[in-house]
Scaffold this motif. Structure first.
Motif, PDB file in Angstrom:
ATOM      1  N   SER A   1      65.250 -53.537  29.285  1.00 55.31           N
ATOM      2  CA  SER A   1      63.982 -54.048  28.760  1.00 55.31           C
ATOM      3  C   SER A   1      64.199 -55.244  27.841  1.00 55.31           C
ATOM      4  O   SER A   1      63.391 -56.171  27.816  1.00 55.31           O
ATOM      5  CB  SER A   1      63.212 -52.944  28.042  1.00 55.31           C
ATOM      6  OG  SER A   1      63.902 -52.550  26.882  1.00 55.31           O
ATOM      7  N   SER A   2      65.312 -55.246  27.092  1.00 57.00           N
ATOM      8  CA  SER A   2      65.567 -56.407  26.229  1.00 57.00           C
ATOM      9  C   SER A   2      65.897 -57.642  27.059  1.00 57.00           C
ATOM     10  O   SER A   2      65.509 -58.762  26.715  1.00 57.00           O
ATOM     11  CB  SER A   2      66.687 -56.115  25.238  1.00 57.00           C
ATOM     12  OG  SER A   2      67.913 -55.934  25.913  1.00 57.00           O
TER      13      SER A   2
ATOM     14  N   GLU B   1      68.282 -48.319  29.765  1.00 57.92           N
ATOM     15  CA  GLU B   1      66.867 -48.696  29.803  1.00 57.92           C
ATOM     16  C   GLU B   1      66.539 -49.698  28.699  1.00 57.92           C
ATOM     17  O   GLU B   1      65.825 -50.686  28.916  1.00 57.92           O
ATOM     18  CB  GLU B   1      66.009 -47.450  29.663  1.00 57.92           C
ATOM     19  CG  GLU B   1      64.529 -47.716  29.851  1.00 57.92           C
ATOM     20  CD  GLU B   1      63.705 -46.456  29.751  1.00 57.92           C
ATOM     21  OE1 GLU B   1      62.501 -46.547  30.033  1.00 57.92           O
ATOM     22  OE2 GLU B   1      64.243 -45.397  29.391  1.00 57.92           O
TER      23      GLU B   1
ATOM     24  N   LEU C   1      64.743 -58.141  30.105  1.00 53.55           N
ATOM     25  CA  LEU C   1      63.476 -58.505  30.743  1.00 53.55           C
ATOM     26  C   LEU C   1      62.594 -59.306  29.785  1.00 53.55           C
ATOM     27  O   LEU C   1      61.957 -60.274  30.190  1.00 53.55           O
ATOM     28  CB  LEU C   1      62.754 -57.240  31.201  1.00 53.55           C
ATOM     29  CG  LEU C   1      61.506 -57.416  32.044  1.00 53.55           C
ATOM     30  CD1 LEU C   1      61.859 -58.112  33.358  1.00 53.55           C
ATOM     31  CD2 LEU C   1      60.858 -56.083  32.327  1.00 53.55           C
ATOM     32  N   GLU C   2      62.560 -58.928  28.523  1.00 52.54           N
ATOM     33  CA  GLU C   2      61.749 -59.646  27.531  1.00 52.54           C
ATOM     34  C   GLU C   2      62.213 -61.084  27.341  1.00 52.54           C
ATOM     35  O   GLU C   2      61.423 -61.960  27.011  1.00 52.54           O
ATOM     36  CB  GLU C   2      61.798 -58.916  26.190  1.00 52.54           C
ATOM     37  CG  GLU C   2      60.998 -57.640  26.161  1.00 52.54           C
ATOM     38  CD  GLU C   2      61.111 -56.910  24.831  1.00 52.54           C
ATOM     39  OE1 GLU C   2      61.888 -57.366  23.959  1.00 52.54           O
ATOM     40  OE2 GLU C   2      60.428 -55.895  24.670  1.00 52.54           O
TER      41      GLU C   2
END
Length: 60
Positions: free
Chosen positions: A10-11, A6, A13-14
């Motif tokens: 998220s990293s 996860e 996606l950022e």
């Protein structure tokens, strides 16, 4: 293990999706006074206006 995946997702996606501030998307609306309005035969009026949009209500 799931938390590591996860965090990795998220990293990533950022990096590819820009962050948008919610305050920038919201429109500030208020009643504004105008000394002359064409809707009121060029007399003073109050109009309900939102930033980035037209005035929706006019009171002469």
């Amino acid at each position: 293990m799931y938390q590591k995946l996860e965090a990795l997702g998220s990293s990533l996606l950022e990096r590819f999706v820009p962050k948008v501030s919610a305050a920038a998307a919201a429109q500030a609306c208020s009643w504004k006074y105008f000394p002359t309005c064409w809707q009121c035969d060029y007399r003073p009026c109050y109009a309900y206006c939102c930033d980035g949009a037209a005035c929706t209500q006019v009171q002469c």
